[in-house]
Structures are given as structure tokens and as C-alpha cells.
Design an enzyme around this catalytic site. Structure first.
Site, PDB file in Angstrom:
ATOM      1  N   LYS A  12      21.556  10.493  -2.838  1.00 29.83           N
ATOM      2  CA  LYS A  12      21.773   9.791  -1.577  1.00 29.83           C
ATOM      3  C   LYS A  12      22.394  10.744  -0.536  1.00 29.83           C
ATOM      4  CE  LYS A  12      22.263   5.254  -3.812  1.00 29.83           C
ATOM      5  NZ  LYS A  12      23.130   4.048  -3.971  1.00 29.83           N
ATOM      6  N   TYR A  52      14.903  -1.111  -0.734  1.00 29.54           N
ATOM      7  CA  TYR A  52      15.942  -2.048  -1.162  1.00 29.54           C
ATOM      8  C   TYR A  52      15.586  -3.505  -0.846  1.00 29.54           C
ATOM      9  CZ  TYR A  52      19.331   1.630  -2.399  1.00 29.54           C
ATOM     10  OH  TYR A  52      19.993   2.670  -3.005  1.00 29.54           O
ATOM     11  N   THR A  94      27.024   0.791 -11.276  1.00 31.03           N
ATOM     12  CA  THR A  94      26.850   0.745  -9.817  1.00 31.03           C
ATOM     13  C   THR A  94      28.157   1.031  -9.098  1.00 31.03           C
ATOM     14  OG1 THR A  94      25.049  -0.845 -10.057  1.00 31.03           O
ATOM     15  CG2 THR A  94      26.107  -0.740  -7.903  1.00 31.03           C
ATOM     16  N   ASN A 115      27.979   5.923  -3.634  1.00 29.31           N
ATOM     17  CA  ASN A 115      27.874   6.256  -5.064  1.00 29.31           C
ATOM     18  C   ASN A 115      26.831   7.333  -5.387  1.00 29.31           C
ATOM     19  OD1 ASN A 115      25.687   4.620  -4.663  1.00 29.31           O
ATOM     20  ND2 ASN A 115      26.209   3.101  -6.222  1.00 29.31           N
ATOM     21  N   HIS A 118      20.759   7.355  -6.792  1.00 29.12           N
ATOM     22  CA  HIS A 118      19.990   6.158  -7.150  1.00 29.12           C
ATOM     23  C   HIS A 118      19.141   6.439  -8.377  1.00 29.12           C
ATOM     24  CE1 HIS A 118      17.142   2.794  -6.836  1.00 29.12           C
ATOM     25  NE2 HIS A 118      16.213   3.694  -7.102  1.00 29.12           N
ATOM     26  N   GLU A 129       8.778   2.262  -6.774  1.00 27.66           N
ATOM     27  CA  GLU A 129       9.542   3.226  -5.986  1.00 27.66           C
ATOM     28  C   GLU A 129       8.813   4.572  -5.899  1.00 27.66           C
ATOM     29  OE1 GLU A 129      13.377   3.093  -7.934  1.00 27.66           O
ATOM     30  OE2 GLU A 129      13.802   1.086  -7.164  1.00 27.66           O
TER      31      GLU A 129
HETATM   32  P1  IDP Z   1      22.211   0.330  -8.396  1.00 32.83           P
HETATM   33  O1  IDP Z   1      22.120   1.409  -7.336  1.00 32.83           O
HETATM   34  O2  IDP Z   1      23.205   0.689  -9.471  1.00 32.83           O
HETATM   35  O3  IDP Z   1      20.870  -0.061  -8.948  1.00 32.83           O
HETATM   36  P2  IDP Z   1      22.114  -2.145  -6.854  1.00 32.83           P
HETATM   37  O4  IDP Z   1      22.761  -3.437  -7.242  1.00 32.83           O
HETATM   38  O5  IDP Z   1      20.632  -2.045  -6.949  1.00 32.83           O
HETATM   39  O6  IDP Z   1      22.828  -0.986  -7.696  1.00 32.83           O
HETATM   40  O7  IDP Z   1      22.574  -1.831  -5.367  1.00 32.83           O
HETATM   41  C1  IDP Z   1      21.966  -0.792  -4.637  1.00 32.83           C
HETATM   42  C2  IDP Z   1      23.027  -0.007  -3.913  1.00 32.83           C
HETATM   43  O8  IDP Z   1      23.669  -0.854  -2.958  1.00 32.83           O
HETATM   44  C3  IDP Z   1      24.175   0.509  -4.792  1.00 32.83           C
HETATM   45  O9  IDP Z   1      23.865   1.707  -5.448  1.00 32.83           O
HETATM   46  C4  IDP Z   1      25.268   0.699  -3.769  1.00 32.83           C
HETATM   47  O10 IDP Z   1      25.092   1.896  -3.014  1.00 32.83           O
HETATM   48  C5  IDP Z   1      25.022  -0.481  -2.831  1.00 32.83           C
HETATM   49  N1  IDP Z   1      25.875  -1.614  -3.180  1.00 32.83           N
HETATM   50  C6  IDP Z   1      25.723  -2.467  -4.228  1.00 32.83           C
HETATM   51  N2  IDP Z   1      26.698  -3.386  -4.255  1.00 32.83           N
HETATM   52  C7  IDP Z   1      27.493  -3.117  -3.183  1.00 32.83           C
HETATM   53  C8  IDP Z   1      28.677  -3.721  -2.655  1.00 32.83           C
HETATM   54  O11 IDP Z   1      29.208  -4.698  -3.192  1.00 32.83           O
HETATM   55  N3  IDP Z   1      29.197  -3.145  -1.531  1.00 32.83           N
HETATM   56  C9  IDP Z   1      28.645  -2.074  -0.910  1.00 32.83           C
HETATM   57  N4  IDP Z   1      27.531  -1.479  -1.382  1.00 32.83           N
HETATM   58  C10 IDP Z   1      26.959  -1.995  -2.502  1.00 32.83           C
HETATM   59 MG    MG Z   2      19.277  -0.985  -8.045  1.00 33.88          MG
END
Ligand code: IDP
Ligand code: MG
Length: 151
Positions: A12, A52, A94, A115, A118, A129
């Protein structure tokens, strides 16, 4: 699960800015996965909204798109045994606060909204994707190392 399984991994914008691209690539290389596609791309909000799409409606969605469009990302496809599930394990949870040390997020991140990496969560989403980020296709090639990694 298959030796040919493919996953979409993306460093990212924060991972690129923090100089973690090489480290993340090294982890997948060292584990035995094969790199079959790679590019640096500054994605548009429209493209990221497609990536997304499942999260549309979440309160953090607008901030997520802004974050992901804030700079270039490194888009990659890695192939190998159980690539999707193993990629997720290598990424960590996550929320980096819940990610075990030794994982990418557990070693380099603190905040869920920063984080750094991805990884696809299922074979079906991986294929979607890969098609979204690499409409031009990936590159298949043999490596002598395959017989040393797989039975
Ligand atoms: P993942 O990346 O582990 O698959 P997802 O639930 O698909 O997690 O969410 C996509 C991305 O959205 C996460 O990697 C993170 O960057 C962001 N995200 C998820 N939950 C939150 C939140 O509660 N606050 C802010 N950003 C979030
Ligand atoms: Mg995800």
C-alpha cells in the site's frame, strides 16, 4: 489448494513511502512463491472503489479510498502452494495490533488504517483482483527451483 494457486499482494502507499517494498517481496521469494506479475501504479479512486467494492458502505470506506489513492502502490501476483491462505498468514491480522510478530503487519504497522500491505482473502477474490489490476495478464515461466520446493 494447488501448486498453481495465485494471490494478489499489494504494498500500500504507506509501505512504499516507508521503503518496505523490498522486504515484503523478499518474504514471498524466500518462502518459495513465484513472482508472476509486478508493477508500480498510482491508482485512481474509481479503480480502488472497484478493488474494495465489498466494503462500500463501511464508515471507513471514504478514508480507505483516500489513503489508497494517496501515492503509488506495488501490485504483484505470487503463485505457489496454498498462496492465498499462506499469504494472509504472512500478512497477519487486519488490525496490526492483533498481528503476531513475524508477520508483515505485526513487524511494521500499528494502525488498521495504515497496515502497509494487502492480500487476497479467497481464491475467488484473488482471481477477481488479478483481473482488475493486471488486465494485460501475468507472465508464466518455469523455475528450476520448483522441484526443490514442491514434492
Ligand atoms: P484485509 O485488508 O485484512 O483483508 P478488510 O476487512 O478487507 O481487511 O479491509 C480492507 C482494508 O480496509 C484494511 O486492510 C484496512 O486498511 C482498512 N480497514 C479495515 N477496517 C478498518 C477500520 O475499522 N478502520 C480503518 N480502516 C479499516
Ligand atoms: Mg480484505
Amino acid at each position: 489448494m494447488s501448486v498453481q494457486e495465485r494471490t494478489y499482494i499489494m504494498v500500500k502507499p504507506d509501505g512504499v513511502q516507508r521503503g518496505l517494498v523490498g522486504n515484503i517481496i523478499s518474504r514471498f521469494e524466500q518462502r518459495g512463491f513465484k513472482l508472476i506479475a509486478l508493477k508500480l501504479v498510482h491508482a485512481t479512486p474509481e479503480h480502488l472503489e472497484k478493488h474494495y467494492a465489498d466494503l462500500k458502505g463501511k464508515p471507513f470506506f471514504p478514508g480507505l479510498i483516500k489513503y489508497m489513492a494517496s501515492g503509488p502502490v506495488v501490485a504483484m501476483v505470487w503463485q505457489g502452494l496454498d498462496a492465498v491462505k499462506t499469504g494472509r498468514v504472512m500478512l497477519g491480522a487486519t488490525n496490526p495490533l492483533a498481528s503476531a510478530p513475524g508477520t508483515i503487519r505485526g513487524d511494521f504497522a500499528l494502525a488498521v488504517g495504515r497496515n502497509i500491505c494487502h492480500g487476497s482473502d479467497a481464491v475467488e477474490s484473488a482471481e477477481k483482483e488479478i483481473a482488475l489490476w493486471f488486465p494485460e495478464g501475468v507472465t508464466q515461466y518455469g523455475k528450476d527451483i520448483d522441484t526443490w520446493v514442491f514434492e
